[in-house]
Scaffold this motif. Structure first.
Motif: not given
Length: 91
Positions: A7, A11, A16-18, A35
């Motif tokens: 991870l 990254n 990282i997006d949301y 996710h």
């Protein structure tokens, strides 16, 4: 689950997006997408629905290792044919 190291590397490479939306928003994404989700901190329930689509050429067969096939609500064995993709106005 990916390791902490994996991870961290992903990254660093991709960030990282949301995704966020107002109440009632539906988010669809490939289940292989890495996710995460915080716990539901509201008094309202949150629901998840998981759908799996296979190529028409990859129809369900007899299980290779399981003692019994999956139940029909998880895996239809009498499909009606490929889904027709259409566009235009609804209704």
């Amino acid at each position: 689950m990916p390791s902490h190291e994996a991870l961290t590397r992903l990254n660093k490479q991709h960030g990282i997006d949301y995704a966020a939306g107002k109440a009632g928003t539906v988010l669809l994404f490939d289940c292989n997408t890495i996710h995460g989700s915080n716990g539901n901190i509201t008094p309202n329930p949150r629901s998840n629905a998981f759908f799996v689509y296979n190529a028409w050429s990859n129809k369900v067969e007899a299980p290779f290792a399981a003692k019994a096939p999956r139940p029909a609500f998880l895996s239809a064995r009498d499909p009606k044919g490929p889904i027709d993709i259409v566009s235009g106005k609804l209704g």
